[in-house]
Design a protein around this motif. Structure first.
Motif, short mmCIF file in Angstrom:
data_model
loop_
_atom_site.label_atom_id
_atom_site.label_comp_id
_atom_site.label_asym_id
_atom_site.label_seq_id
_atom_site.Cartn_x
_atom_site.Cartn_y
_atom_site.Cartn_z
N GLU A 64 0.83 -1.20 0.00
CA GLU A 64 0.00 0.00 0.00
C GLU A 64 0.87 1.25 0.00
O GLU A 64 0.59 2.23 -0.69
CB GLU A 64 -0.93 0.00 1.21
N LYS A 65 1.98 1.22 0.81
CA LYS A 65 2.89 2.37 0.84
C LYS A 65 3.54 2.58 -0.53
O LYS A 65 3.71 3.70 -0.99
CB LYS A 65 3.97 2.16 1.90
N ASP A 117 2.21 1.76 -3.41
CA ASP A 117 1.16 2.31 -4.28
C ASP A 117 1.00 3.81 -4.05
O ASP A 117 0.84 4.58 -4.99
CB ASP A 117 -0.18 1.60 -4.02
N ARG A 118 1.07 4.23 -2.78
CA ARG A 118 0.94 5.65 -2.46
C ARG A 118 2.09 6.44 -3.06
O ARG A 118 1.90 7.54 -3.60
CB ARG A 118 0.91 5.85 -0.94
N LEU A 128 1.49 6.85 -6.73
CA LEU A 128 0.43 7.83 -6.98
C LEU A 128 0.97 9.26 -6.85
O LEU A 128 0.66 10.13 -7.67
CB LEU A 128 -0.73 7.62 -6.00
N GLU A 155 3.41 9.77 2.34
CA GLU A 155 2.58 8.57 2.40
C GLU A 155 2.36 8.07 3.82
O GLU A 155 1.45 7.27 4.07
CB GLU A 155 3.20 7.45 1.54
N THR A 158 -3.84 9.23 3.71
CA THR A 158 -4.43 7.96 3.27
C THR A 158 -4.30 7.84 1.75
O THR A 158 -4.00 8.79 1.05
CB THR A 158 -5.92 7.90 3.64
N ARG A 159 -4.53 6.63 1.30
CA ARG A 159 -4.44 6.39 -0.15
C ARG A 159 -5.49 7.20 -0.92
O ARG A 159 -5.24 7.68 -2.01
CB ARG A 159 -4.65 4.89 -0.42
N LYS A 160 -6.64 7.39 -0.32
CA LYS A 160 -7.70 8.16 -0.95
C LYS A 160 -7.29 9.62 -1.13
O LYS A 160 -7.54 10.23 -2.17
CB LYS A 160 -8.98 8.07 -0.12
N ILE A 193 -4.24 10.80 -1.39
CA ILE A 193 -3.21 10.88 -2.43
C ILE A 193 -3.85 10.75 -3.81
O ILE A 193 -3.45 11.40 -4.77
CB ILE A 193 -2.15 9.80 -2.20
N GLN A 194 -4.90 9.92 -3.91
CA GLN A 194 -5.63 9.79 -5.18
C GLN A 194 -6.30 11.12 -5.54
O GLN A 194 -6.32 11.51 -6.71
CB GLN A 194 -6.68 8.68 -5.06
#
Length: 520
Positions: free
Chosen positions: A9-10, A12-13, A16, A122, A126-128, A130-131
Motif C-alpha cells: 500500500e505504501k 502504491d501511495r 500515486l 505517504e 491515506t491512499r484516498k 493521495i488519489q
C-alpha cells in the motif's frame, strides 16, 4: 501477510504521488518550448500546495500548518510540518517541547515554529487523499491544455485552414487540424455549411473557413427562477467551420492575390450562391494596378485556383464604382447593358433596367442567380423590362413574360425565356406540354466515371431521367402558368389569339405546299 500488504500500500501511495507530480512534465503544454510555461507551472504548484495542506488537515490534524516547497522544473517537492515550541506537549501532532528542540537548534525559543521534515507524505495521508491529489493535478493540467488550445484556435477565427477528413457523419463532417504548436484539434463542418458538390470521401483534405468557436454549455438558474444556457469558461470547445460563408471566398482571394493582402486592391463586396455562382466587386487604390486583371491573373491562373477549390463555382470579378447606374449594369453581367438604360433611386434603393429582349434571360440567369446576386452586391432591388426599339412591331395587347416574376419566380421566368416564350401570347399559343418541357429544360448528360486502382478506366454517358412523380409535378406547374397567363385576357383577346394561331398554321401549310410544288 499483513506487513507485505502495508508495504504494498505504501508503494502504491508513492507511485500515486510520483504520478501526480509527473503530470506536470508530461503535459504537452510544457513540451512546447514556445509556450510560456513558467506561469502555468506556478499555477499547478499553488494548486498542489493548497490540496496537500487540505488533505493534511483532513487526515493528520485539523489545525496543522505545513510549509510545502515545490520545484516545478524537476517536478519534486518537500513537505515540512510546522510545530509550535512549548514547555509541555499536549498535541504532539502540532506541538514540540523546547527541550527536544534545543538539542537540534539552540536559537529557537518558546512560541517559535519548528519545521519537522521533510516528511514522507505517504506516512501522513491515506491512499484516498493521495488519489485526490493526483486527480486534482490531472484536471488542472487538462483545463490548462484546453485553455492553451482554445486561445490558439481563437486566433484562427476568420482565417482559412486546411483540415483532413477524420469522420463523415450524417449531419456533419469532422476534420482534424494540427495547430502551429502541434495541438490536434477537431473541426466540425455542419451539413448546412457545406457546398452541394463537396465530397469529403473523395477529397480527404479541404480548405475550411473557421467561423466560430462554441464552448460547452450548462443550464444555470437565474434569480427570477428562469433557466438559461451559459458557456462554461473551462468547458470543452467545438470549432465550427464553413465553406459557404462569403468571407471564405474573400480569404481565398486574399491568399491568391498578394495585392489584396498589401491593400493595393480592395474587395468592396461579395455575393455568392455557394458552388454555383459568385460576384466580387474590386477597386484599386493605385492608378497603376488594374483590379480585375490582377484578381484574375495572367491567363486566369489566380482565379482558376479559387474556382477549383470551390468545385468550379462561376466567379464574376467586376469593377466597383460609386455610380449606381454603372455599378448595376456591371453587376448584371454577362447581360450586355447600357448604363443609360438603368434608372436607380438612391432613396428607395430600387432600380429599373430596360433591356433588349435577347439580354433579359442573361440578366436573370439560371435559377434567378444572376439578378439575385446583383441585388445583393449592389444593395438595390432590381426590376427588368423589355426595351423594344421598333414600337410598331410590338403588340400593345401582349404582356412581357417578365411581368410575371412575382408569380412564377426568376427560375421559371428564365426557363420560359430560354425556350423563346418571352410574351404571354406566345405562352398561350403553345400546348401545355411545351410549357412543361420548357420548365424541365433540355435533358442533360451526366458523366459517371469508373475507377480502377485509383485511375479513371472509362467514362459512360447517361441521360438524366425524369420520374413520373417529377413529370406530374411539372405538369401541374405548367397548367398553373397557363391559367395565370390566360386570366390576364378577356374572351375577345383570347379569341384573337386563337384566330392568329390558326392564321399562322394556314400560312405554314400554304408555304409547305408551295415548297412541294417548287421541288416537283
Amino acid at each position: 501477510m499483513a506487513r507485505k500488504q502495508i508495504k504494498a500500500e505504501k508503494q502504491d501511495r508513492k507511485e500515486l504521488i510520483a504520478n501526480a507530480f509527473g503530470e506536470i512534465e508530461q503535459s504537452k503544454i510544457f513540451l512546447d518550448k514556445r509556450t510560456e510555461s513558467a506561469a502555468v507551472k506556478m499555477d499547478i504548484a499553488d494548486l498542489l500546495k493548497d490540496i496537500i495542506q487540505k488533505q493534511l488537515r483532513k487526515d493528520y490534524d485539523p489545525e496543522v500548518e505545513a510549509n510545502i516547497f515545490i520545484n516545478p522544473e524537476r517536478g519534486d517537492f518537500e513537505v515540512y510540518i510546522l510545530k509550535t515550541i512549548v514547555d509541555e506537549v499536549d498535541l504532539p501532532t502540532i506541538e514540540i517541547s523546547l527541550e527536544e528542540v534545543s538539542n537540534i537548534d539552540e536559537s529557537l525559543e518558546l512560541g517559535d515554529y519548528y519545521e519537522e521534515g521533510p516528511i514522507k507524505l505517504e506516512d501522513y495521508l491515506t491512499r484516498k487523499s493521495i488519489q485526490i491529489i493526483k486527480q486534482s493535478v490531472q484536471k488542472k493540467v487538462r483545463d490548462l491544455e484546453r485553455q492553451v488550445v482554445y486561445e490558439e484556435c481563437l486566433e484562427k477565427v476568420g482565417e482559412v485552414v486546411a483540415g483532413e477528413v477524420y469522420q463523415v457523419r450524417p449531419s456533419e463532417v469532422v476534420f482534424t487540424y494540427n495547430t502551429s504548436k502541434d495541438h490536434r484539434v477537431e473541426l466540425i463542418l455542419p451539413k448546412s455549411e457545406m457546398m452541394k458538390k463537396d465530397n469529403p470521401r473523395r477529397t480527404p483534405r479541404m480548405k475550411l473557413y473557421v467561423k466560430r468557436i462554441e464552448r460547452e454549455k450548462v443550464k444555470v438558474r437565474q434569480d427570477d427562477g428562469t433557466i438559461v444556457e451559459k458557456e462554461k469558461p473551462d468547458g470543452a470547445m467545438k470549432v465550427i467551420v464553413s465553406r459557404i460563408d462569403d468571407r471564405f471566398l474573400y480569404k481565398l482571394f486574399e491568399s491568391e492575390v498578394p495585392e489584396i493582402l498589401d491593400g493595393l486592391i480592395v474587395i468592396k463586396g461579395i455575393a455568392r450562391v455557394p458552388g454555383e455562382r459568385a460576384k466580387v466587386a474590386v477597386e484599386s487604390t493605385s492608378s497603376r494596378i488594374d483590379p480585375v486583371g490582377a484578381s484574375v491573373g495572367y491567363r486566369g491562373k489566380r482565379i482558376q485556383s479559387i474556382v477549383k477549390e470551390l468545385n468550379n463555382e462561376n466567379i464574376d470579378v467586376i469593377y466597383y464604382t460609386d455610380d449606381p447606374q454603372i455599378f448595376i449594369a456591371r453587376a448584371l453581367q454577362p447581360a450586355k447593358i447600357d448604363p443609360m438604360t438603368v434608372h436607380a433611386d438612391m432613396k428607395t434603393r430600387k432600380a429599373r433596367v430596360m433591356l433588349k429582349p435577347e439580354q433579359i434571360k442573361y440578366a436573370i440567369g439560371k435559377n434567378g442567380n444572376n439578378i439575385h446576386l446583383a441585388e445583393r452586391l449592389t444593395g438595390y432591388e432590381i426590376d427588368v423590362y423589355r426595351d423594344v426599339i421598333d414600337k410598331s412591331m410590338e403588340d400593345p395587347n401582349d404582356i412581357d413574360i417578365i411581368e410575371f416574376r412575382e408569380e412564377f419566380g426568376d427560375d421559371m421566368i428564365y426557363q420560359l425565356l430560354d425556350s423563346g416564350l418571352d410574351t404571354a401570347k406566345k405562352v398561350l399559343q403553345v400546348d401545355i406540354d411545351v410549357i412543361e418541357e420548357a420548365l424541365i429544360g433540355p435533358s442533360k448528360s451526366e458523366e459517371s466515371a469508373i475507377f480502377s486502382r485509383g485511375r479513371r478506366a472509362s467514362v459512360k454517358q447517361k441521360e438524366r431521367k425524369i420520374s413520373e412523380d417529377e413529370r406530374r409535378y411539372w405538369k401541374k406547374i405548367a397548367e398553373n402558368i397557363y391559367k395565370t397567363v390566360k386570366d390576364q385576357f378577356n374572351e375577345a383577346d383570347l379569341q384573337d389569339i386563337v384566330d392568329e394561331d390558326d392564321r399562322r398554321e394556314q400560312d405554314d401549310d400554304v408555304a409547305g405546299v408551295g415548297d412541294d410544288d417548287q421541288n416537283n
